[in-house]
Design a protein around this motif. Structure first.
Motif, PDB file in Angstrom:
ATOM      1  N   VAL A   1       0.816  -1.206   0.000  1.00 13.07           N
ATOM      2  CA  VAL A   1       0.000   0.000   0.000  1.00 13.07           C
ATOM      3  C   VAL A   1       0.854   1.261   0.000  1.00 13.07           C
ATOM      4  O   VAL A   1       0.411   2.324  -0.457  1.00 13.07           O
ATOM      5  CB  VAL A   1      -0.963  -0.016   1.206  1.00 13.07           C
ATOM      6  N   ASP A   2       2.102   1.160   0.482  1.00  6.61           N
ATOM      7  CA  ASP A   2       2.969   2.335   0.476  1.00  6.61           C
ATOM      8  C   ASP A   2       3.245   2.827  -0.942  1.00  6.61           C
ATOM      9  O   ASP A   2       3.581   4.002  -1.138  1.00  6.61           O
ATOM     10  CB  ASP A   2       4.294   2.020   1.169  1.00  6.61           C
ATOM     11  N   ALA A   3       3.116   1.959  -1.925  1.00  5.13           N
ATOM     12  CA  ALA A   3       3.386   2.348  -3.311  1.00  5.13           C
ATOM     13  C   ALA A   3       2.354   3.326  -3.857  1.00  5.13           C
ATOM     14  O   ALA A   3       2.538   3.875  -4.946  1.00  5.13           O
ATOM     15  CB  ALA A   3       3.447   1.105  -4.203  1.00  5.13           C
TER      16      ALA A   3
ATOM     17  N   SER B   1      12.560   6.942   5.120  1.00  6.52           N
ATOM     18  CA  SER B   1      11.925   6.652   6.397  1.00  6.52           C
ATOM     19  C   SER B   1      10.448   6.313   6.215  1.00  6.52           C
ATOM     20  O   SER B   1       9.852   5.609   7.029  1.00  6.52           O
ATOM     21  CB  SER B   1      12.077   7.842   7.348  1.00  6.52           C
ATOM     22  N   GLN B   2       9.834   6.824   5.142  1.00 10.83           N
ATOM     23  CA  GLN B   2       8.428   6.540   4.875  1.00 10.83           C
ATOM     24  C   GLN B   2       8.234   5.215   4.149  1.00 10.83           C
ATOM     25  O   GLN B   2       7.262   4.507   4.391  1.00 10.83           O
ATOM     26  CB  GLN B   2       7.829   7.665   4.022  1.00 10.83           C
ATOM     27  N   LEU B   3       9.158   4.894   3.251  1.00 11.56           N
ATOM     28  CA  LEU B   3       8.994   3.718   2.405  1.00 11.56           C
ATOM     29  C   LEU B   3       9.949   2.584   2.760  1.00 11.56           C
ATOM     30  O   LEU B   3       9.921   1.528   2.123  1.00 11.56           O
ATOM     31  CB  LEU B   3       9.183   4.115   0.934  1.00 11.56           C
ATOM     32  N   GLY B   4      10.799   2.794   3.764  1.00 13.15           N
ATOM     33  CA  GLY B   4      11.617   1.702   4.257  1.00 13.15           C
ATOM     34  C   GLY B   4      12.840   1.378   3.430  1.00 13.15           C
ATOM     35  O   GLY B   4      13.201   0.195   3.285  1.00 13.15           O
ATOM     36  N   PHE B   5      13.511   2.384   2.879  1.00 12.34           N
ATOM     37  CA  PHE B   5      14.748   2.128   2.147  1.00 12.34           C
ATOM     38  C   PHE B   5      15.811   3.131   2.575  1.00 12.34           C
ATOM     39  O   PHE B   5      15.507   4.155   3.187  1.00 12.34           O
ATOM     40  CB  PHE B   5      14.533   2.189   0.629  1.00 12.34           C
ATOM     41  N   ASP B   6      17.054   2.812   2.238  1.00 13.19           N
ATOM     42  CA  ASP B   6      18.197   3.657   2.564  1.00 13.19           C
ATOM     43  C   ASP B   6      18.698   4.298   1.277  1.00 13.19           C
ATOM     44  O   ASP B   6      19.422   3.669   0.501  1.00 13.19           O
ATOM     45  CB  ASP B   6      19.293   2.797   3.210  1.00 13.19           C
TER      46      ASP B   6
END
Length: 293
Positions: free
Chosen positions: A144-146, A245-250
């Motif tokens: 759903v974050d997409a 931080s919102q989508l979980g990547f670095d």
């Protein structure tokens, strides 16, 4: 069409002769600035003026945008980032610059990455504003974050339906991005906002084609480079919001995987940072340029 004060304008042929609308100002080492979506070269006006005392600043409308040519999409290469990167090399060469710094925002940054990968002998340094590489963009979007990137999926569809859907509500479609990505609603004057909307409404097929390429040929070319171990050979710097931080990547690690000489700098600004905080963006570019000397 608004113009950047103190800059001159020319129409310069890009790849396959597509006419590109280009602003040029200042003197010194060449610096090319590439705009994002849904904008034109005019987004760089304040940054370009700040850097003109130190650089010959070259600011084109990308093919398919603004006053540049909008060729019909007759195959995947028409709006591939490889083709658009060739446009940049052609423009710089026509103005007498075999080597140049390159800084891009959003879509323009993706063009910059491809130009730098394909022409490492031409690009002295590469600056990236608020985007991930094409391949990594698709890899980090999930669940759903997409939904924050819903427009990527719409414009990835085959020719016909997305163009008709967007054209039916074109003004609302493009205005929604200007409004959603502007931190506090104060970045654009009514006149500038109107310019971006009108320019985009007039370019629906070519803008969709640009995005469609990033779900097809651009993705394939990025994947081929990763498999071959190709990396960016010049100094690279990234200035970005903290999307990770919102989508979980670095984001820093993602860009580091494409370059042995990269820096990552977060900024407290919205997506349209070149207009919201031009002093910060100009200084970011100055520091990057200094690394290439």
């Amino acid at each position: 069409m608004p113009t950047i004060d103190g800059f001159t304008y020319a129409t310069i042929p890009g790849q396959a002769g597509v006419p590109l609308h280009v602003a040029v100002g200042g003197s010194g080492p060449a610096l090319v600035l590439l705009h994002g979506f849904p904008q034109t070269h005019y987004m760089w006006r304040e940054v370009a003026q700040r850097l003109a005392a130190e650089h010959t600043v070259i600011v084109p409308d990308l093919r398919g945008y603004g006053e540049s040519g909008k060729p019909e999409e007759d195959g995947p290469e028409t709006y591939s980032k490889r083709t658009m990167g060739e446009d940049v090399v052609s423009v710089a060469a026509a103005l007498g610059h075999d080597r140049f710094g390159l800084v891009g925002h959003d879509r323009g940054a993706l063009v910059g990455v491809r130009a730098a990968l394909d022409h490492p002998d031409r690009v002295r340094y590469l600056g990236i504003l608020d985007v991930l590489p094409t391949l990594d963009t698709w890899e980090v979007l999930h669940g759903v974050d997409a939904k924050v990137a819903w427009h990527l999926y719409l414009m990835a569809q085959p020719v016909g339906l997305p163009e008709r859907m967007i054209a039916a509500v074109a003004e609302d479609f493009f205005a929604s991005f200007l409004d959603a990505w502007d931190t506090d609603g104060s970045t654009f004057t009514p006149e500038v906002r109107r310019h971006y909307i009108d320019s985009s409404v007039d370019a629906v097929p070519s803008i969709v084609a640009d995005y469609r390429a990033s779900a097809g040929i651009d993705l394939e070319q990025d994947r081929a480079d990763r498999e071959a171990g190709r990396r960016l050979a010049m100094p690279v710097a990234v200035l970005s919001q903290d999307w990770g931080s919102q989508l979980g990547f670095d984001a820093s690690a993602i860009w580091g995987a494409w370059s042995d000489d990269s820096t990552y700098q977060p900024i407290d600004a919205g997506h349209f940072m070149a207009e919201e905080k031009p002093d910060d963006v100009a200084q970011f570019i100055r520091l990057l340029a200094a690394r290439s000397r």
